[in-house]
Scaffold this motif. Structure first.
Motif, PDB file in Angstrom:
ATOM      1  N   HIS A 190       4.050   7.890 -17.574  1.00 25.18           N
ATOM      2  CA  HIS A 190       4.667   7.864 -18.898  1.00 25.18           C
ATOM      3  C   HIS A 190       5.949   7.038 -18.949  1.00 25.18           C
ATOM      4  N   TYR A 191       6.451   6.638 -17.771  1.00 20.10           N
ATOM      5  CA  TYR A 191       7.698   5.879 -17.707  1.00 20.10           C
ATOM      6  C   TYR A 191       7.464   4.467 -18.226  1.00 20.10           C
ATOM      7  N   GLN A 192       8.241   4.021 -19.194  1.00 17.40           N
ATOM      8  CA  GLN A 192       8.063   2.711 -19.809  1.00 17.40           C
ATOM      9  C   GLN A 192       9.153   1.714 -19.416  1.00 17.40           C
ATOM     10  N   GLY A 193      10.081   2.131 -18.566  1.00 15.46           N
ATOM     11  CA  GLY A 193      11.204   1.268 -18.192  1.00 15.46           C
ATOM     12  C   GLY A 193      10.874   0.339 -17.034  1.00 15.46           C
ATOM     13  N   ARG A 194      11.932  -0.083 -16.356  1.00 15.13           N
ATOM     14  CA  ARG A 194      11.806  -1.013 -15.239  1.00 15.13           C
ATOM     15  C   ARG A 194      10.964  -0.383 -14.132  1.00 15.13           C
ATOM     16  N   THR A 195      10.022  -1.140 -13.595  1.00 14.98           N
ATOM     17  CA  THR A 195       9.130  -0.600 -12.577  1.00 14.98           C
ATOM     18  C   THR A 195       9.488  -1.059 -11.179  1.00 14.98           C
ATOM     19  N   GLY A 196      10.448  -1.956 -11.041  1.00 22.88           N
ATOM     20  CA  GLY A 196      10.852  -2.383  -9.703  1.00 22.88           C
ATOM     21  C   GLY A 196      10.032  -3.544  -9.194  1.00 22.88           C
ATOM     22  N   SER A 197       9.961  -3.661  -7.926  1.00 15.86           N
ATOM     23  CA  SER A 197       9.335  -4.801  -7.271  1.00 15.86           C
ATOM     24  C   SER A 197       7.844  -4.548  -7.060  1.00 15.86           C
ATOM     25  N   ASN A 198       7.130  -5.587  -6.630  1.00 18.03           N
ATOM     26  CA  ASN A 198       5.705  -5.425  -6.321  1.00 18.03           C
ATOM     27  C   ASN A 198       5.504  -4.653  -5.026  1.00 18.03           C
ATOM     28  N   THR A 199       6.490  -4.694  -4.151  1.00 18.89           N
ATOM     29  CA  THR A 199       6.397  -3.960  -2.895  1.00 18.89           C
ATOM     30  C   THR A 199       7.349  -2.778  -2.941  1.00 18.89           C
ATOM     31  N   GLU A 200       6.812  -1.594  -2.869  1.00 17.58           N
ATOM     32  CA  GLU A 200       7.591  -0.356  -2.914  1.00 17.58           C
ATOM     33  C   GLU A 200       7.106   0.584  -1.811  1.00 17.58           C
ATOM     34  N   PRO A 201       7.947   1.178  -1.036  1.00 17.80           N
ATOM     35  CA  PRO A 201       9.391   1.051  -1.052  1.00 17.80           C
ATOM     36  C   PRO A 201       9.813  -0.325  -0.541  1.00 17.80           C
ATOM     37  N   ARG A 202      10.935  -0.778  -1.056  1.00 15.87           N
ATOM     38  CA  ARG A 202      11.399  -2.110  -0.682  1.00 15.87           C
ATOM     39  C   ARG A 202      12.623  -2.074   0.211  1.00 15.87           C
ATOM     40  N   GLU A 203      13.128  -0.887   0.472  1.00 13.78           N
ATOM     41  CA  GLU A 203      14.306  -0.744   1.325  1.00 13.78           C
ATOM     42  C   GLU A 203      14.292   0.650   1.937  1.00 13.78           C
ATOM     43  N   VAL A 204      14.745   0.770   3.184  1.00 20.14           N
ATOM     44  CA  VAL A 204      14.857   2.071   3.840  1.00 20.14           C
ATOM     45  C   VAL A 204      16.152   2.090   4.643  1.00 20.14           C
ATOM     46  N   VAL A 205      16.817   3.234   4.617  1.00 18.80           N
ATOM     47  CA  VAL A 205      17.988   3.456   5.456  1.00 18.80           C
ATOM     48  C   VAL A 205      17.691   4.700   6.278  1.00 18.80           C
ATOM     49  N   VAL A 206      17.901   4.599   7.584  1.00 26.76           N
ATOM     50  CA  VAL A 206      17.686   5.718   8.488  1.00 26.76           C
ATOM     51  C   VAL A 206      19.047   6.156   9.004  1.00 26.76           C
ATOM     52  N   SER A 207      19.423   7.398   8.693  1.00 23.92           N
ATOM     53  CA  SER A 207      20.731   7.918   9.090  1.00 23.92           C
ATOM     54  C   SER A 207      20.696   9.446   9.006  1.00 23.92           C
ATOM     55  N   ASP A 208      21.728  10.095   9.520  1.00 22.25           N
ATOM     56  CA  ASP A 208      21.842  11.551   9.427  1.00 22.25           C
ATOM     57  C   ASP A 208      22.550  11.898   8.120  1.00 22.25           C
TER      58      ASP A 208
ATOM     59  N   ASN B   3       0.819  -1.212   0.000  1.00 23.33           N
ATOM     60  CA  ASN B   3       0.000   0.000   0.000  1.00 23.33           C
ATOM     61  C   ASN B   3       0.853   1.262   0.000  1.00 23.33           C
ATOM     62  N   HIS B   4       2.198   1.102   0.007  1.00 24.84           N
ATOM     63  CA  HIS B   4       3.141   2.220  -0.087  1.00 24.84           C
ATOM     64  C   HIS B   4       2.989   3.190   1.077  1.00 24.84           C
ATOM     65  N   VAL B   5       2.841   2.637   2.276  1.00 25.89           N
ATOM     66  CA  VAL B   5       2.633   3.436   3.479  1.00 25.89           C
ATOM     67  C   VAL B   5       3.814   3.252   4.427  1.00 25.89           C
ATOM     68  N   VAL B   6       4.261   4.354   5.011  1.00 22.50           N
ATOM     69  CA  VAL B   6       5.287   4.349   6.045  1.00 22.50           C
ATOM     70  C   VAL B   6       4.629   4.855   7.320  1.00 22.50           C
ATOM     71  N   GLU B   7       4.834   4.129   8.416  1.00 21.53           N
ATOM     72  CA  GLU B   7       4.312   4.572   9.708  1.00 21.53           C
ATOM     73  C   GLU B   7       5.458   4.550  10.718  1.00 21.53           C
ATOM     74  N   LEU B   8       5.597   5.634  11.467  1.00 24.90           N
ATOM     75  CA  LEU B   8       6.604   5.712  12.516  1.00 24.90           C
ATOM     76  C   LEU B   8       5.954   5.373  13.841  1.00 24.90           C
ATOM     77  N   LEU B   9       6.603   4.485  14.591  1.00 23.98           N
ATOM     78  CA  LEU B   9       6.086   4.050  15.882  1.00 23.98           C
ATOM     79  C   LEU B   9       7.038   4.488  16.978  1.00 23.98           C
ATOM     80  N   SER B  10       6.478   4.902  18.084  1.00 20.16           N
ATOM     81  CA  SER B  10       7.276   5.228  19.259  1.00 20.16           C
ATOM     82  C   SER B  10       6.821   4.326  20.393  1.00 20.16           C
ATOM     83  N   GLN B  11       7.712   4.095  21.334  1.00 15.02           N
ATOM     84  CA  GLN B  11       7.413   3.165  22.412  1.00 15.02           C
ATOM     85  C   GLN B  11       7.027   3.924  23.663  1.00 15.02           C
TER      86      GLN B  11
END
Length: 137
Positions: free
Chosen positions: A96-114, A69-77
């Protein structure tokens, strides 16, 4: 991910409607529900989670992604459970993009950093053939 507290679980697993915390350093594992979280968002099922300390006073937080569903949720404890603090739909679509569309699940990777060097954690999401940066303001 590695939380600050050495006694805290080090692996978070996603289930159909819950998150499981596992401490792999224990000699024996046993199933025990310490606390759970079920999103209030309709039809959201997380398929990727990672931990991050957004605010040192609040401790470990979780970035939970529903790539279908392409949703990001932030959780706090809180002391008793996990709380959903903010969510958004993250999806870039170019009809209009006709190229590679990626995976069925997007986003498929996240990096959290400064990434910006301001001392605040930012997000980088891998979506299709792009990396999208979301700096924390």
């Amino acid at each position: 991910f590695m939380p600050v507290d050495e006694e805290a679980p080090k692996i978070i697993l996603t289930g159909m409607d819950s998150l499981w915390a596992v401490n792999p350093s224990r000699a024996t594992w046993q199933i025990a529900v310490a606390n759970t979280y079920e999103s209030e968002l309709e039809d959201v099922n997380f398929n990727f989670v990672t931990g991050a300390v957004f605010n040192p006073e609040e401790g470990l937080g979780i970035v939970a992604i529903d790539g279908n569903n392409h949703v990001v949720e932030l959780l706090s404890q809180s002391e008793e459970s996990w709380l959903g603090s903010v969510y958004w739909e993250i999806f870039e679509q170019n009809m209009h993009y006709q190229g590679r569309t990626g995976s069925n699940t997007e986003p498929r990777e996240v990096v959290v950093s400064d990434f910006t060097g301001d001392g605040k954690l930012d997000f980088a999401f891998l979506i299709h053939d792009r990396v999208l940066f979301y700096p924390q303001l």
